[in-house]
Design a protein around this motif. Structure first.
Motif, PDB file in Angstrom:
ATOM      1  N   TYR A  33       0.841  -1.197   0.000  1.00 15.06           N
ATOM      2  CA  TYR A  33       0.000   0.000   0.000  1.00 15.06           C
ATOM      3  C   TYR A  33       0.878   1.250   0.000  1.00 15.06           C
ATOM      4  O   TYR A  33       1.664   1.460   0.921  1.00 15.06           O
ATOM      5  N   GLY A  34       0.714   2.092  -1.030  1.00 13.55           N
ATOM      6  CA  GLY A  34       1.350   3.398  -1.067  1.00 13.55           C
ATOM      7  C   GLY A  34       2.870   3.366  -1.031  1.00 13.55           C
ATOM      8  O   GLY A  34       3.507   2.387  -1.402  1.00 13.55           O
ATOM      9  N   LEU A  42       1.011   1.150  -7.139  1.00 19.65           N
ATOM     10  CA  LEU A  42      -0.124   2.057  -7.367  1.00 19.65           C
ATOM     11  C   LEU A  42      -1.412   1.266  -7.594  1.00 19.65           C
ATOM     12  O   LEU A  42      -2.468   1.612  -7.058  1.00 19.65           O
ATOM     13  N   THR A  45      -2.596  -0.128  -4.355  1.00 21.12           N
ATOM     14  CA  THR A  45      -3.111   0.948  -3.504  1.00 21.12           C
ATOM     15  C   THR A  45      -4.490   1.412  -3.977  1.00 21.12           C
ATOM     16  O   THR A  45      -5.395   1.637  -3.164  1.00 21.12           O
ATOM     17  N   ARG A  46      -4.631   1.529  -5.282  1.00 19.91           N
ATOM     18  CA  ARG A  46      -5.942   1.937  -5.822  1.00 19.91           C
ATOM     19  C   ARG A  46      -7.022   0.944  -5.405  1.00 19.91           C
ATOM     20  O   ARG A  46      -8.149   1.325  -5.074  1.00 19.91           O
ATOM     21  N   GLU A  49      -8.074   1.433  -1.807  1.00 23.82           N
ATOM     22  CA  GLU A  49      -8.960   2.599  -1.670  1.00 23.82           C
ATOM     23  C   GLU A  49     -10.332   2.345  -2.302  1.00 23.82           C
ATOM     24  O   GLU A  49     -11.342   2.874  -1.826  1.00 23.82           O
ATOM     25  N   ARG A  52     -12.233   0.648   0.370  1.00 26.49           N
ATOM     26  CA  ARG A  52     -12.729   1.603   1.378  1.00 26.49           C
ATOM     27  C   ARG A  52     -13.997   2.289   0.869  1.00 26.49           C
ATOM     28  O   ARG A  52     -14.960   2.481   1.613  1.00 26.49           O
ATOM     29  N   ASP A  53     -13.993   2.656  -0.415  1.00 28.28           N
ATOM     30  CA  ASP A  53     -15.179   3.305  -0.988  1.00 28.28           C
ATOM     31  C   ASP A  53     -16.372   2.342  -1.057  1.00 28.28           C
ATOM     32  O   ASP A  53     -17.509   2.730  -0.798  1.00 28.28           O
ATOM     33  N   ALA A  64     -15.912   8.062   3.394  1.00 29.95           N
ATOM     34  CA  ALA A  64     -15.043   6.876   3.285  1.00 29.95           C
ATOM     35  C   ALA A  64     -13.689   7.106   3.934  1.00 29.95           C
ATOM     36  O   ALA A  64     -13.053   6.165   4.407  1.00 29.95           O
ATOM     37  N   ASP A  65     -13.247   8.360   3.967  1.00 26.57           N
ATOM     38  CA  ASP A  65     -11.949   8.661   4.567  1.00 26.57           C
ATOM     39  C   ASP A  65     -11.901   8.263   6.036  1.00 26.57           C
ATOM     40  O   ASP A  65     -10.823   8.094   6.607  1.00 26.57           O
ATOM     41  N   VAL A 239      -7.068  11.077   9.489  1.00 26.42           N
ATOM     42  CA  VAL A 239      -7.526   9.716   9.223  1.00 26.42           C
ATOM     43  C   VAL A 239      -7.428   9.434   7.718  1.00 26.42           C
ATOM     44  O   VAL A 239      -7.487  10.363   6.915  1.00 26.42           O
ATOM     45  N   PRO A 240      -7.291   8.169   7.341  1.00 19.15           N
ATOM     46  CA  PRO A 240      -7.253   6.983   8.194  1.00 19.15           C
ATOM     47  C   PRO A 240      -5.891   6.688   8.807  1.00 19.15           C
ATOM     48  O   PRO A 240      -5.773   5.826   9.674  1.00 19.15           O
ATOM     49  N   ASP A 241      -4.862   7.434   8.362  1.00 22.18           N
ATOM     50  CA  ASP A 241      -3.488   7.122   8.752  1.00 22.18           C
ATOM     51  C   ASP A 241      -3.285   7.017  10.264  1.00 22.18           C
ATOM     52  O   ASP A 241      -2.516   6.186  10.738  1.00 22.18           O
TER      53      ASP A 241
ATOM     54  N   ASN B  12      -1.955  12.367   2.472  1.00 25.58           N
ATOM     55  CA  ASN B  12      -1.777  10.917   2.564  1.00 25.58           C
ATOM     56  C   ASN B  12      -2.145  10.239   1.245  1.00 25.58           C
ATOM     57  O   ASN B  12      -2.666  10.868   0.314  1.00 25.58           O
ATOM     58  N   ILE B  13      -1.861   8.945   1.215  1.00 25.07           N
ATOM     59  CA  ILE B  13      -2.088   8.153   0.002  1.00 25.07           C
ATOM     60  C   ILE B  13      -3.570   8.153  -0.384  1.00 25.07           C
ATOM     61  O   ILE B  13      -3.924   8.246  -1.557  1.00 25.07           O
ATOM     62  N   ARG B  14      -4.406   8.011   0.601  1.00 21.56           N
ATOM     63  CA  ARG B  14      -5.857   7.982   0.361  1.00 21.56           C
ATOM     64  C   ARG B  14      -6.269   9.188  -0.486  1.00 21.56           C
ATOM     65  O   ARG B  14      -7.025   9.071  -1.442  1.00 21.56           O
ATOM     66  N   ILE B  17      -4.964   9.035  -4.187  1.00 19.20           N
ATOM     67  CA  ILE B  17      -5.726   8.104  -5.027  1.00 19.20           C
ATOM     68  C   ILE B  17      -7.134   8.640  -5.286  1.00 19.20           C
ATOM     69  O   ILE B  17      -7.667   8.525  -6.398  1.00 19.20           O
ATOM     70  N   LEU B  45       4.087  10.629  -2.637  1.00 21.48           N
ATOM     71  CA  LEU B  45       3.477  10.653  -3.959  1.00 21.48           C
ATOM     72  C   LEU B  45       2.750  11.970  -4.162  1.00 21.48           C
ATOM     73  O   LEU B  45       2.278  12.583  -3.206  1.00 21.48           O
TER      74      LEU B  45
END
Lengths: 372, 75
Positions: A33-34, A42, A45-46, A49, A52-53, A64-65, A239-241, B12-14, B17, B45
């Motif tokens: 991831y990332g 990528l 990672t996509r 995400e 999550r959506d 969703a975040d 978030v979410p980090d 962040n990555i979220r 994307i 990124l």
């Protein structure tokens, strides 16, 4: 025939796309991831995400975040319960709780940090909403409730509970409900929700997570690398980090995403299930554990036989009819105390969308015959 | 890199994307690239796109409460 009726423990079978997605990730695509910009990473990672959506859509939120991904619902519940509760706090919960909520609360009580008590409930465990106000205290910091009981399948009314408690945070454990029963966190105003990927969502084990509408109320439980804010020794504030330290279960998340995008059409109707339940109830040798109101009934129920133990029942269902069911307390001693089946428990049957009418009829016959 | 391009840095990555997906859906040419050396970012990124599309993406970011850093290429 599919005679696996233990889908509350973990769902089986899964949509074929789940194994395909996980195998593809392990054998072909790979990637974490990332953290880098090459295509392998990528694409992976996509997909995380996208998952999550998809989850946001399933639980009825546009935020969703604020969904974080964890190993399971228990981890998510521990994060939120331990992250919200402060010394001197008072927590309300329901009589139908699984140990995933009850044990963290009891642990905090034994540490001298909080007090917790049960909300008043009807015979089937549904919370008496008009009695909630009398339980609230100035130091009530959380109301934590399982949405759907894993013992009798009764679903609470989160929207009504939230209305009764106002600004006090409401945490819902949707481990059983998300995927098989309407969940609408935005409409209900639910503040926190925990879910698992491997039950009603039909994903793999090792997946789950939380929705945190008010992340500022929660302290992280796990600290470490997030691939963001790496110049600081503190966890990121966003978030979410903030709540996702460490490499996530990428392969599992790919599988969960595939499950969300390939939900099967149920092979039986609500009426078929109602018919099964009605038939079982006619057998006077059983006490049937289910919701009083069928509109609040999830796809599970359990039975207590007047003579046979729950273990004997489950053994006979398997030996004589090939049916896999679940005996015992189902990690929910509070619920069994409330329902009057503690400490022996009961025998539970939980359905899959893949079950056909023929298979439900087979279950009805087995319950009838074994119960004689 | 063209001087008509600019970089969008996110927390962040979220968010990277999410913004990339929005660009693709809105037919905005976009690339996910590593953040160049002069700049520090939260996640390593960033997005590179035409300056002409930058305002639209900034508006989307604002509507979605994203914290961004917008940097013209070549500066």
């Amino acid at each position: 025939m599919n005679l696996y009726f233990d889908n509350c423990a973990t769902s089986f079978p899964k949509p074929a796309a789940v194994a395909e997605a996980m195998t593809r990730h392990l054998n072909e695509t790979g990637g974490t991831y990332g953290r880098s910009a090459y295509p392998r990473i990528l694409n992976s990672t996509r997909l995380v995400e996208e998952c999550r959506d998809q989850l946001a859509g399933r639980m009825g939120t546009i935020q969703a975040d604020k969904i974080i991904l964890t190993a399971n619902a228990t981890t998510a519940l521990n994060l939120m319960i331990q992250g919200i509760c402060r010394k001197g706090g008072h927590v309300l919960t329901s009589a139908m709780e699984h140990n995933a909520i009850a044990r963290p609360l009891e642990h905090l009580r034994q540490q001298g940090l909080i007090e917790w008590e049960l909300l008043e409930s009807a015979a089937d465990g549904s919370i008496l909403v008009d009695k909630i106000a009398s339980k609230l205290r100035p130091n009530t910091i959380l109301v934590a409730v399982c949405h759907m009981s894993n013992v009798n399948g009764m679903a609470q009314s989160p929207g009504e509970i939230k209305q009764a408690i106002g600004e006090i945070p409401l945490l819902i454990d949707a481990s059983q409900s998300l995927g098989q029963y309407p969940v609408e966190v935005d409409r209900w105003g639910v503040d926190f929700l925990a879910f698992t990927g491997h039950k009603s969502l039909l994903g793999p084990t090792g997946t789950g997570g939380a929705f945190l509408r008010r992340p500022e109320l929660v302290e992280p439980l796990v600290f470490g690398g997030t691939g963001s804010g790496s110049d600081s020794l503190s966890m990121p504030a966003f978030v979410p980090d903030r709540f996702e330290a460490g490499t996530p279960n990428i392969t599992g998340i790919h599988g969960l995403n595939a499950a969300l995008k390939n939900r099967p059409v149920a092979c039986h109707s609500a009426d078929d299930f109602a018919t099964l339940l009605s038939e079982v109830k006619t057998n006077k040798n059983y006490r049937v554990r289910c919701a009083d109101d069928f509109a609040r009934q999830g796809k599970l129920f359990s039975v207590v036989h007047q003579r046979l133990s729950s273990s004997e029942l489950a053994h006979r269902f398997y030996e004589e009819y090939g049916i896999e069911s679940r005996a015992g307390l189902h990690c929910a001693p509070l619920a069994h105390r409330h329902l009057g089946s503690f400490p022996y428990g009961d025998c539970r049957f939980s359905l899959s969308p893949y079950h056909t009418v023929e298979e439900l009829n087979h279950l009805a016959k087995a319950i009838h015959d074994v119960g004689k | 890199m063209s001087e008509n391009r600019e970089l969008f840095l996110f927390q962040n990555i979220r968010q990277v994307i999410k913004a990339e997906l929005w660009c693709v859906k809105n037919k905005i040419q976009v690339r996910v690239i590593p953040v160049p050396k002069p700049y520090s970012t939260e996640c390593g990124l960033c997005l590179e796109l035409d300056r002409a599309d930058g305002d639209r993406l900034e508006q989307f970011a604002g509507e979605n409460e994203m914290v961004i850093n917008r940097i013209p290429v070549g500066q």
